[in-house]
Every structure is written in C-alpha cells, then in structure tokens.
Scaffold this motif. Structure first.
Motif, PDB file in Angstrom:
ATOM      1  N   SER A  58      -5.672   0.516  30.825  1.00 33.94           N
ATOM      2  CA  SER A  58      -6.123   1.847  31.253  1.00 33.94           C
ATOM      3  C   SER A  58      -5.051   2.509  32.106  1.00 33.94           C
ATOM      4  CB  SER A  58      -7.411   1.746  32.070  1.00 33.94           C
ATOM      5  OG  SER A  58      -7.659   2.988  32.705  1.00 33.94           O
ATOM      6  N   ALA A  59      -4.887   3.836  31.923  1.00 38.93           N
ATOM      7  CA  ALA A  59      -3.926   4.596  32.745  1.00 38.93           C
ATOM      8  C   ALA A  59      -4.585   5.159  33.995  1.00 38.93           C
ATOM      9  CB  ALA A  59      -3.308   5.714  31.929  1.00 38.93           C
ATOM     10  N   GLY A  60      -5.799   4.692  34.307  1.00 46.92           N
ATOM     11  CA  GLY A  60      -6.409   5.093  35.576  1.00 46.92           C
ATOM     12  C   GLY A  60      -7.400   6.229  35.433  1.00 46.92           C
ATOM     13  N   GLY A 100      -2.824   2.966  38.220  1.00 45.71           N
ATOM     14  CA  GLY A 100      -3.771   3.662  39.078  1.00 45.71           C
ATOM     15  C   GLY A 100      -5.120   2.957  39.077  1.00 45.71           C
ATOM     16  N   GLY A 101      -6.169   3.740  38.818  1.00 49.11           N
ATOM     17  CA  GLY A 101      -7.517   3.166  38.762  1.00 49.11           C
ATOM     18  C   GLY A 101      -7.601   1.995  37.791  1.00 49.11           C
ATOM     19  N   GLY A 102      -6.739   1.984  36.784  1.00 43.12           N
ATOM     20  CA  GLY A 102      -6.718   0.876  35.815  1.00 43.12           C
ATOM     21  C   GLY A 102      -6.333  -0.420  36.506  1.00 43.12           C
ATOM     22  N   LEU A 103      -5.282  -0.360  37.351  1.00 42.94           N
ATOM     23  CA  LEU A 103      -4.906  -1.581  38.081  1.00 42.94           C
ATOM     24  C   LEU A 103      -5.951  -1.895  39.153  1.00 42.94           C
ATOM     25  CD1 LEU A 103      -2.987  -3.919  38.617  1.00 42.94           C
ATOM     26  CD2 LEU A 103      -1.687  -2.449  40.152  1.00 42.94           C
ATOM     27  N   GLU A 104      -6.519  -0.835  39.755  1.00 44.20           N
ATOM     28  CA  GLU A 104      -7.532  -1.087  40.788  1.00 44.20           C
ATOM     29  C   GLU A 104      -8.727  -1.839  40.197  1.00 44.20           C
ATOM     30  OE1 GLU A 104      -7.455   3.110  41.979  1.00 44.20           O
ATOM     31  OE2 GLU A 104      -7.201   2.387  44.020  1.00 44.20           O
ATOM     32  N   LEU A 105      -9.074  -1.463  38.966  1.00 50.07           N
ATOM     33  CA  LEU A 105     -10.153  -2.157  38.264  1.00 50.07           C
ATOM     34  C   LEU A 105      -9.754  -3.622  38.037  1.00 50.07           C
ATOM     35  CD1 LEU A 105     -12.843  -1.606  36.697  1.00 50.07           C
ATOM     36  CD2 LEU A 105     -11.460  -1.088  34.694  1.00 50.07           C
ATOM     37  N   GLU A 275       4.955  18.599  32.317  1.00 49.35           N
ATOM     38  CA  GLU A 275       5.960  17.723  31.670  1.00 49.35           C
ATOM     39  C   GLU A 275       5.491  17.269  30.298  1.00 49.35           C
ATOM     40  OE1 GLU A 275       7.467  14.387  33.917  1.00 49.35           O
ATOM     41  OE2 GLU A 275       8.077  15.730  35.537  1.00 49.35           O
ATOM     42  N   ARG A 276       4.185  17.081  30.173  1.00 48.31           N
ATOM     43  CA  ARG A 276       3.666  16.667  28.861  1.00 48.31           C
ATOM     44  C   ARG A 276       3.567  17.862  27.919  1.00 48.31           C
ATOM     45  NH1 ARG A 276       3.705  13.330  32.655  1.00 48.31           N
ATOM     46  NH2 ARG A 276       3.778  11.161  32.006  1.00 48.31           N
ATOM     47  N   ASN A 277       3.225  19.015  28.468  1.00 50.00           N
ATOM     48  CA  ASN A 277       3.024  20.184  27.599  1.00 50.00           C
ATOM     49  C   ASN A 277       4.323  20.747  27.015  1.00 50.00           C
ATOM     50  OD1 ASN A 277       0.315  20.060  27.828  1.00 50.00           O
ATOM     51  ND2 ASN A 277       0.179  21.499  29.547  1.00 50.00           N
ATOM     52  N   GLY A 279       6.639  19.298  25.679  1.00 51.86           N
ATOM     53  CA  GLY A 279       6.967  18.632  24.415  1.00 51.86           C
ATOM     54  C   GLY A 279       6.274  19.300  23.228  1.00 51.86           C
ATOM     55  N   LYS A 280       5.242  20.088  23.526  1.00 51.37           N
ATOM     56  CA  LYS A 280       4.476  20.732  22.443  1.00 51.37           C
ATOM     57  C   LYS A 280       5.065  22.115  22.174  1.00 51.37           C
ATOM     58  CE  LYS A 280       0.614  17.924  23.708  1.00 51.37           C
ATOM     59  NZ  LYS A 280      -0.482  17.709  24.588  1.00 51.37           N
ATOM     60  N   TRP A 281       6.276  22.106  21.659  1.00 49.83           N
ATOM     61  CA  TRP A 281       7.011  23.353  21.468  1.00 49.83           C
ATOM     62  C   TRP A 281       6.437  24.166  20.311  1.00 49.83           C
ATOM     63  CZ3 TRP A 281       9.357  23.795  16.684  1.00 49.83           C
ATOM     64  CH2 TRP A 281       9.534  22.596  15.971  1.00 49.83           C
TER      65      TRP A 281
HETATM   66  N1  CAA Z   1      -5.751  11.097  32.942  1.00 46.59           N
HETATM   67  C1  CAA Z   1      -5.864  12.023  31.986  1.00 46.59           C
HETATM   68  N2  CAA Z   1      -4.981  12.175  30.992  1.00 46.59           N
HETATM   69  C2  CAA Z   1      -3.945  11.337  30.969  1.00 46.59           C
HETATM   70  C3  CAA Z   1      -3.767  10.340  31.933  1.00 46.59           C
HETATM   71  C4  CAA Z   1      -4.738  10.223  32.959  1.00 46.59           C
HETATM   72  N3  CAA Z   1      -4.676   9.282  33.900  1.00 46.59           N
HETATM   73  N4  CAA Z   1      -2.633   9.678  31.659  1.00 46.59           N
HETATM   74  C5  CAA Z   1      -2.125  10.225  30.554  1.00 46.59           C
HETATM   75  N5  CAA Z   1      -2.913  11.232  30.131  1.00 46.59           N
HETATM   76  C6  CAA Z   1      -2.759  12.050  28.920  1.00 46.59           C
HETATM   77  C7  CAA Z   1      -1.501  12.879  28.920  1.00 46.59           C
HETATM   78  O1  CAA Z   1      -1.690  14.106  29.569  1.00 46.59           O
HETATM   79  C8  CAA Z   1      -1.269  13.046  27.435  1.00 46.59           C
HETATM   80  O2  CAA Z   1      -2.188  14.016  26.984  1.00 46.59           O
HETATM   81  P1  CAA Z   1      -1.826  14.961  25.746  1.00 46.59           P
HETATM   82  O3  CAA Z   1      -1.598  14.043  24.586  1.00 46.59           O
HETATM   83  O4  CAA Z   1      -2.990  15.859  25.628  1.00 46.59           O
HETATM   84  O5  CAA Z   1      -0.567  15.662  26.170  1.00 46.59           O
HETATM   85  C9  CAA Z   1      -1.693  11.710  26.871  1.00 46.59           C
HETATM   86  O6  CAA Z   1      -2.570  11.153  27.849  1.00 46.59           O
HETATM   87  C10 CAA Z   1      -0.577  10.738  26.611  1.00 46.59           C
HETATM   88  O7  CAA Z   1       0.203  10.639  27.792  1.00 46.59           O
HETATM   89  P2  CAA Z   1       1.798  10.619  27.758  1.00 46.59           P
HETATM   90  O8  CAA Z   1       2.301  11.704  26.890  1.00 46.59           O
HETATM   91  O9  CAA Z   1       2.264  10.595  29.174  1.00 46.59           O
HETATM   92  O10 CAA Z   1       2.037   9.230  27.028  1.00 46.59           O
HETATM   93  P3  CAA Z   1       3.100   8.102  27.342  1.00 46.59           P
HETATM   94  O11 CAA Z   1       2.829   7.037  26.373  1.00 46.59           O
HETATM   95  O12 CAA Z   1       4.473   8.680  27.429  1.00 46.59           O
HETATM   96  O13 CAA Z   1       2.767   7.569  28.823  1.00 46.59           O
HETATM   97  C11 CAA Z   1       1.367   6.757  30.607  1.00 46.59           C
HETATM   98  C12 CAA Z   1       1.553   6.934  29.078  1.00 46.59           C
HETATM   99  C13 CAA Z   1       2.452   5.808  31.145  1.00 46.59           C
HETATM  100  C14 CAA Z   1       0.031   6.175  30.850  1.00 46.59           C
HETATM  101  C15 CAA Z   1       1.530   8.124  31.315  1.00 46.59           C
HETATM  102  O14 CAA Z   1       0.695   9.054  30.665  1.00 46.59           O
HETATM  103  C16 CAA Z   1       1.156   8.118  32.760  1.00 46.59           C
HETATM  104  O15 CAA Z   1       1.962   7.775  33.592  1.00 46.59           O
HETATM  105  N6  CAA Z   1      -0.077   8.560  33.073  1.00 46.59           N
HETATM  106  C17 CAA Z   1      -0.529   8.749  34.418  1.00 46.59           C
HETATM  107  C18 CAA Z   1      -0.897   7.449  35.066  1.00 46.59           C
HETATM  108  C19 CAA Z   1      -1.427   7.709  36.455  1.00 46.59           C
HETATM  109  O16 CAA Z   1      -0.892   8.462  37.231  1.00 46.59           O
HETATM  110  N7  CAA Z   1      -2.548   7.057  36.773  1.00 46.59           N
HETATM  111  C20 CAA Z   1      -3.219   7.256  38.003  1.00 46.59           C
HETATM  112  C21 CAA Z   1      -4.340   8.216  37.801  1.00 46.59           C
HETATM  113  S1  CAA Z   1      -5.095   8.659  39.301  1.00 46.59           S
HETATM  114  C22 CAA Z   1      -6.062   7.358  39.697  1.00 46.59           C
HETATM  115  O17 CAA Z   1      -6.202   6.415  38.956  1.00 46.59           O
HETATM  116  C23 CAA Z   1      -6.740   7.543  41.014  1.00 46.59           C
HETATM  117  C24 CAA Z   1      -7.531   6.441  41.497  1.00 46.59           C
HETATM  118  O18 CAA Z   1      -7.150   5.785  42.441  1.00 46.59           O
HETATM  119  C25 CAA Z   1      -8.860   6.144  40.935  1.00 46.59           C
END
Ligand code: CAA
Ligand code: NAI
Length: 725
Positions: A58-60, A100-105, A275-277, A279-281
């Motif tokens: 999970s990315a959190g 993020g929240g993924g590691l916290e979990l 930064e993600r948007n 790329g959607k040229w």
């Molecule tokens: N929440 C919502 N959307 C997210 C997301 C998140 N945490 N992480 C990624 N996305 C979305 C991106 O916006 C993108 O959306 P679109 O396709 O619509 O553009 C899509 O997921 C894919 O992301 P990437 O283009 O960045 O894909 P990648 O493979 O290059 O990278 C990643 C993947 C390493 C997970 C990167 O997206 C990233 O670093 N994400 C953020 C991670 C983060 O900051 N987590 C902490 C969240 S806050 C939290 O968890 C608070 C807490 O304590 C509870």
C-alpha cells in the motif's frame, strides 16, 4: 471489493485491493475492519496475513481524501490499534511499496516479511504532513530514534535489504512473499506477542537524547528552510521518547492539525499531483499521452561529454540503455570517459550502501570519435557547446549517418528547435530534451517540441524521461523555453536591487529565507556568469556590437544593468574562477563569502551613475524578485508555451530550487491572489515604465477581471488564448 479474504492452511490472507497503489481510502479502511473482524472471530483462523493486490502492499492514506469528509470515518490508527492488540499473530506481506499509512499498517502487525524488490518508508514529510497513524511512535520503538529520524525526516524510500538491516522488516524473500508470510504466520502461532506489540515497548534512549533532538531540529531548520513538516516529525518523535504511546499519538494528531493550518500540506500535495499530471500531456491536434505510443529506445548516443553530456550518459547507463558516447577529439574523449566512470562509481557506491546491486557499468558505454558508429542507434542526444552553427553542423551530420527513423534530441538550453531541425531530413524526429545540471541527479527534463515534431517523437521523449526516473514536462519552442525564460526578469530585478542599494548577500538571504535552495547571486556564481555574458554579447546587448553613444544603463530605450557584464570583463565568472558576486576559498571552491571588493565596486558604480542608494526592506526584495517570476509565468501561459500553471510549477520546483512547501510559483501567486499581484506589478510598472518585463501580463489582467478564479480554473482562461504549444 476494497479488501478480500481467503483461507490458506488456517491462515486468513486479507488483501487490500484499490488500484493503482492500494491507497487506504475510506472504503479500504472499512473493508479492513470488516475482514479483520471476521478473521479474528473465525475459530478456524489461527493467524492473519495482510497483503496488497497487484504486487503492491500500500502507498498509504488516499491523499485525495485529505480535504474531504472521508477522513472522518474509521481512522487508520484505530485499525492499527486493533491489529496490534490481536491475539492471533498478524504478519504483513510487503510487496512493491509499503509507504506512509501502508508502512504504519505493517508496523502494527506483529511480523513483517518483504519481497527483495520492495521499498518501505514514511514519506509523509514530502507532502507536507507527518506520519499520523502511529508511525512516529512505533518506528522509533522498533529501530531507535536516530534511524527513525533519518527515515521519517528525509521521507526516503528504504529498499528491503536495508530495511532488514535496520530491523524494519523481519525477513526478506526472493519468491512469493504471501507464501512466505503464511509460513511465518503458522510458525508463530501460540507465541507470546507482547514483544512484537510496538506500542507497549519503550524507545531505546540515552542521556544525550534531548541534545540529539534539539540538534536535529536546528539542522532541519537550516536544511528545509521554512518547511514545517520536518520539524513536526522531529517533535512527534521526541514525544515517543518522553511520553507513553497514547500521549505520543495525541501529540502526533495535534501536530498534524497544526501543520494542516499552515497551508503547507495543501501546497505540497498540489506539487505532488502536479508532478503526476504533467506526464499526461496533450497536443492541440488531439494527440495525447494515452493515445500515442512511444517507440522503444533500445540504444542511444550522446554527442559531447562536457558538464551535461557526461551526466546524460550516466543517466542512460543507469537505466540500462546501452550508450555510444562521442567526442570531438581523443583528449576530450579520455576526459569524458574518466568523468563518466567517476559518476558511475559514485552512483554504484550509493546503491551498495543501500544493499542493492548496481546494474550500470562502464561496459554499457562505448566511447568513440567516429560518427559512423551511430548508424544503428534509436535515439541521439546532442550536448555540444551552445552555438547554433555547431549544432546545425552536428544535426546535418546525424541526419546523414543515423538510421532514417532515429530520434534526434538536442540538450540546448534555449536555442530554436525548429532552426536546428531545419537541417535534417526528418524534422519531425527532432525534439529538445533539456536536462538540468548535474544531469544524472536533477529530476527535471524539459521536453521541447518544435513545430514539426511528431506526436510519436513527443511520446518517445516523454517516455524516455520516465525511464530515466525524471519528471518530464512538455513545453513549446520559444527562446529559453520555460525555466530559463522565467529566470531573465528575475535576475534582472536582482541586478536592479544592487543598483538601488542592496548587496548580493542581502538579496540572497531574503530568497533563501523564503525557501529557495539558493539566492540569485549564489546561483549565478554556480552556473557561471560568463554563460549569460556570452549570450548578451551575441544579442548585441554588451561588447563591441553595442552602438557608440548608448548610455551604460540603457538598451533600446529600456533600463539595463551592466553590472554582471562588468564582473565578467575582469574575469569574475563565479565559483569556477574563485570569485564572482562572492569570493571563494579557491577556483571551484564551494564556500561563498561576501566580498569587500564587491561592496566597494557597487558603491563606486552607484557614485559614477549618481544613484542615491536607498534602504530596501526584505519584503520589497522578495516582492520584486517573485513578482517578476510570476509575471513571466503568466506570459508563458498566455503564449501557450506551457500548457498550464502546474507545468511551470513542476519546472521551477524541480529545476530551480523553488520551495515545494509553497507549491510553486503560480500556486504561490494564487495564494497571494491575482488582484494583489496585479496591483503590485501595476504600481511598479507605472513608476518604472522602462522595465517592460514588469508590465502586467494580459492573462493576469484577464484573471483579475473575472474575479481571480482558483488556480484549477486558470487553464480555461488560458484555453481561450492562442496556443503555441
Ligand atoms: N493517495 C492517492 N493517490 C495516490 C497515492 C496516494 N497515497 N499514491 C499514488 N497515488 C496515485 C498517483 O496520483 C497516480 O494517480 P494517476 O494515475 O491518476 O496520476 C497513481 O497513484 C500512480 O502513482 P505514480 O504515478 O506516482 O506511480 P509510481 O509507480 O511512479 O509511484 C508511488 C508509486 C511510489 C507509490 C508514488 O505514487 C508515491 O510516492 N506515492 C505517495 C506515497 C505517500 O506519500 N504516501 C503517504 C500518504 S499520506 C499517509 O499515509 C498519511 C498517514 O500517516 C496515514
Ligand atoms: P561543455 O562545454 O561542458 O561541453 C561541451 C562538450 O561538447 C565538450 O566536451 C566539447 O568537447 C564537446 N564538443 C564540442 N564540439 C563537438 C563536436 N563537434 N563533436 C563532439 N563533441 C563536441 O558544455 P555543457 O555545459 O555540457 O553544455 C552542453 C549543452 O547543454 C549546451 O547546449 C548547453 O547550453 C546545454 N545545457 C547546459 C547546462 C549547464 O548547466 N551546463 C544546463 C542545461 C543545458
């Protein structure tokens, strides 16, 4: 289903399923509560494994939910508390990312198994917040304060092998991580889990801990210049040392709320999504990122191994693209080869430190003086001197030696792409790929399309940026493109401030306190003052092409500052010469010291030109420099050179050291309010009609006239103007 459950040998495997990154949205959290509750109650279940679908744990938290009411539903920390308290052992099976929240979990689970390719981390600081589901309390309990601070404050992604060394995960496996987690879960059934419940354990501490934390705060203040999140992270970790877990959690929550009130998280999250948007040229012809296929780049070549070429070669080699590197003579080739070798060695050292195996070696680079060797490459990047005649010679040669469908890219920092393309047989395959120095490190890539550049060429260059790990932004062709074009009026204002009574260190301090990585004068010294000087000579703004009788401080009837030209005339080219706007310990030295010579020089200059110096307060310094940038940003938009404000912000944040906690130049303008920006520029321009760069942009006036809509609506206003992109 946001979370599903199946049974494997009396182990319940709960899988988070929320593509693309398994963000812990409100529905995922509800799904977890339901599945975990049922697994806990089910007597046939002896242990539980938590995993993520599609190769990602999970990315959190779902960042898009932060400003919505969805955040108010079941909290992740409550789920974590339930998991940790479970009488049945819970094992996290980490694949891809646990961020993020993924590691916290995962930290709330009793054990963690990770796949060797996975990465873990608490990168919340990079989006302006702190880990707010127990991360700042559990991680120090697991790995100690120094290591936890390093992970949390830098927000870095820790590779699995390093995570194992640090003790964040218990096992790293090459194969199927869920199978390994199920095996471990079965093995630990019946064991005492208290030692594995991080919240009831103490943080390893020592008598110097307070001093260590105070020092960390001071260091973070200097390093992050005004960003509040790193400081909040340290304070939350401090609470983990001083207070029991439940107090620490309360502190974490309070710090989260006070950070939110600063506006920095909103700005940084805007920067994240921008930064993600980018790329959607899109292209006016209807071509888009999702309907044009890039061509594969299996082999590449780089022409010129100077400052830029050597970094570009390294970037390509790092991405496992075999490269042919070409120079003009044997000596330059040997120098270039040594430089590329040194860069690859440095990159390899970094990877080895993280427990990773470097893939790129010098063996993947072939060095040559012979253009004929480029006959089969898919793509060439030219990085020779910034001289149109030379670039045309090179492109004409490339057009005759390369295969007819080879993409030909130029790393020019501002020359006309169309003119370069005009000497080739296939101008549709020519494009600008403007890397930033050092090219193997800097994340920004400006992709500059000429009038004839084909959609496939655009798609291929944008995709190459992604493969190289860069953030690629598509821009139109105009002198200096976007980033360097904005620098012009900004540096002009900085020079005028010296004329008016400031010194370089005054101006730099204000902009660095605002958050810029470097003030304008330190930046000019680093880049080399001679670069701009040569370009001004070519344009006839200085040197012997200036018509006799031209006043020293005027060109074509407008205000002009000859100050940087005067420094260059006596060899003060900046850092590389050991002196420029500052003095350095030696040529190439890194420590900028205010130079009494510069003070004296500026005083004499003002006397010569009868300028009465006046005190300029920091607010005014900031306003002048920033508003010059903002105004040029609006002009770039109205000219259709960048397709939206986000593009400009991504360029400035990643290429020019603009502080991300302020979102970006255009985002900052939107928070100031377009009416205010217009008013300040109007006043300045009325008083200084000889400074045309400060004449308020048409688009700015238009936005103010329609009541200053929020930034996300600016594109609509831009859309009604001519698009040159
Ligand atoms: N929440 C919502 N959307 C997210 C997301 C998140 N945490 N992480 C990624 N996305 C979305 C991106 O916006 C993108 O959306 P679109 O396709 O619509 O553009 C899509 O997921 C894919 O992301 P990437 O283009 O960045 O894909 P990648 O493979 O290059 O990278 C990643 C993947 C390493 C997970 C990167 O997206 C990233 O670093 N994400 C953020 C991670 C983060 O900051 N987590 C902490 C969240 S806050 C939290 O968890 C608070 C807490 O304590 C509870
Ligand atoms: P540099 O002067 O460091 O290197 C140029 C190299 O090109 C030299 O090694 C030279 O020997 C080689 N070269 C010249 N003619 C050649 C030929 N005919 N065949 C093969 N090689 C030849 O220049 P730098 O700084 O690397 O700049 C290269 C390009 O990148 C320029 O267009 C510059 O504007 C652009 N650029 C520079 C940046 C910087 O920070 N230095 C940043 C972004 C772009």
């Amino acid at each position: 289903m946001a979370a599903t459950r199946r049974l494997s040998h009396s182990v319940a495997v709960i899988t988070i399923n929320n593509p693309p990154v398994n963000a812990l949205s409100s529905s995922v959290r509800h799904g977890l509560v339901k599945e975990f509750g049922e697994a806990s109650k089910d007597p046939s279940v002896k242990a539980i494994v938590l995993s993520g679908a599609s190769g990602k744990f999970s990315a959190g938290a779902d960042i898009r939910e932060f400003s919505t009411s969805a955040m108010k539903t079941v909290s992740l920390e409550d789920i974590n508390a339930t998991i940790e308290a479970s009488r049945k052992p819970v094992v996290a099976a980490i694949e891809g990312v646990a961020l993020g929240g993924g590691l916290e979990l995962a930290l709330a689970c009793h054990y963690r198994v990770a796949n060797a390719q996975s990465r873990v981390g608490l990168p919340e600081v990079l989006i302006g917040i702190l880990p707010a589901a127990g991360g700042t309390q559990r991680l120090p309990r697991l790995i100690g304060v120094p290591a936890a601070l390093d992970v949390i404050v830098r927000g870095r992604h820790v590779p699995a092998t390093e995570a194992l060394q640090l003790g964040i995960v218990d096992e790293v496996v090459q194969g199927n991580v869920v199978d390994a987690a199920v095996q471990l879960a079965r093995k630990v059934v019946g064991r005492d889990l208290d030692k594995r419940r991080l919240s009831i354990n103490h943080v390893p501490s020592n008598p110097n801990m307070e001093y260590f934390l105070d020092t960390a705060v001071e260091k973070a203040k200097k390093q992050f210049r005004g960003a509040q999140a790193p400081i909040a992270c340290i304070e939350a970790v401090r609470a983990s040392v001083q207070k029991p877990y439940h107090h620490g959690i309360e502190k974490e929550r309070q710090l989260f709320l006070s950070l939110w009130a600063t506006g920095q998280p909103q700005a940084q999250q805007y920067a994240f999504f921008s930064e993600r948007n980018v790329g959607k040229w899109t292209h006016p012809s209807g071509g888009r990122w999702d309907n044009v296929k890039p061509k594969p780049v299996r082999t590449a070549a780089v022409i010129g191994l100077g400052t830029m070429g050597r970094g570009i070669v390294t970037s390509l080699a790092k991405a496992n693209i075999p490269v042919i590197a070409l120079e003009q003579d044997a000596q330059q080739l040997e120098t270039g080869k040594k430089a590329v070798n040194a860069l690859l060695e440095r990159e390899a050292e970094k990877l080895v430190k993280q427990g990773l195996t470097p893939a790129a070696t010098l063996a993947s680079v072939c060095f040559t003086l012979d253009f004929a060797e480029l006959s089969a490459v898919d793509l060439v990047i030219e990085a020779v001197y910034e001289n149109m005649k030379l670039k045309k010679e090179i492109f004409s040669k490339l057009s005759s030696v390369c295969k007819p469908d080879a993409f030909l890219c130029t790393n020019t920092s501002g020359l006309d792409i169309d003119e370069i393309a005009s000497v080739t047989n296939h101008p549709d395959l020519v494009i600008g790929t403007h890397f930033f120095s050092p090219a193997n490190i800097m994340r920004l890539l400006e992709v500059v399309r000429g009038h004839q550049t084909s959609l496939t060429t655009i798609a291929t260059a944008m995709n190459l940026g992604k493969i190289l790990g860069k953030v690629a932004v598509l821009v139109g062709n105009c002198p200096l493109f976007v980033g360097n074009r904005l620098l012009g009026p900004y540096l002009e204002q900085a020079n005028y401030l010296l004329e008016d009574g400031c010194y370089p260190e005054d101006v730099d301090k204000v902009l660095e306190d605002f958050g810029f990585a470097m003030g304008p004068f330190r930046m000019m010294d680093l880049a080399g003052l001679d670069v701009g000087w040569r370009s001004r000579m070519e344009k006839g703004l200085t040197g012997n092409k200036v018509p006799p009788g031209t006043p020293a401080r005027q060109r074509q009837g407008y205000r002009y500052s000859p100050l940087p030209d005067m420094l260059c005339e006596i060899g003060r080219y900046g850092q590389k010469a050991g002196k420029g706007w500052y003095q350095y310990e030696k040529p190439g030295g890194r420590f900028a010291q205010p130079d009494p010579w510069v003070k004296d020089f500026l005083q004499k200059y003002r006397e010569t030109h009868q300028i009465r110096p006046r005190p300029v307060n920091p607010e005014l310094i900031l306003e002048r420099c920033l508003y010059a940038l903002i105004n040029e940003g609006f002009r770039v938009l109205e000219d259709g050179i960048a397709s939206g404000p986000e593009d400009i912000d991504v360029i400035y944040n990643n290429g020019y050291g603009f502080p991300k906690h302020r979102g970006g130049i255009m985002y900052h303008a939107s928070t100031l309010g377009v009416a205010k920006v217009l008013d300040v520029l109007d006043t300045y321009y009325r008083e200084n009609p000889d400074v045309p760069s400060m004449k308020p942009a048409f688009l700015l006036k238009k936005l103010a006239a329609v009541g200053g809509p929020p930034l996300k609506e600016w594109r609509t206003q831009v859309g009604s103007l001519v698009n040159k992109l």
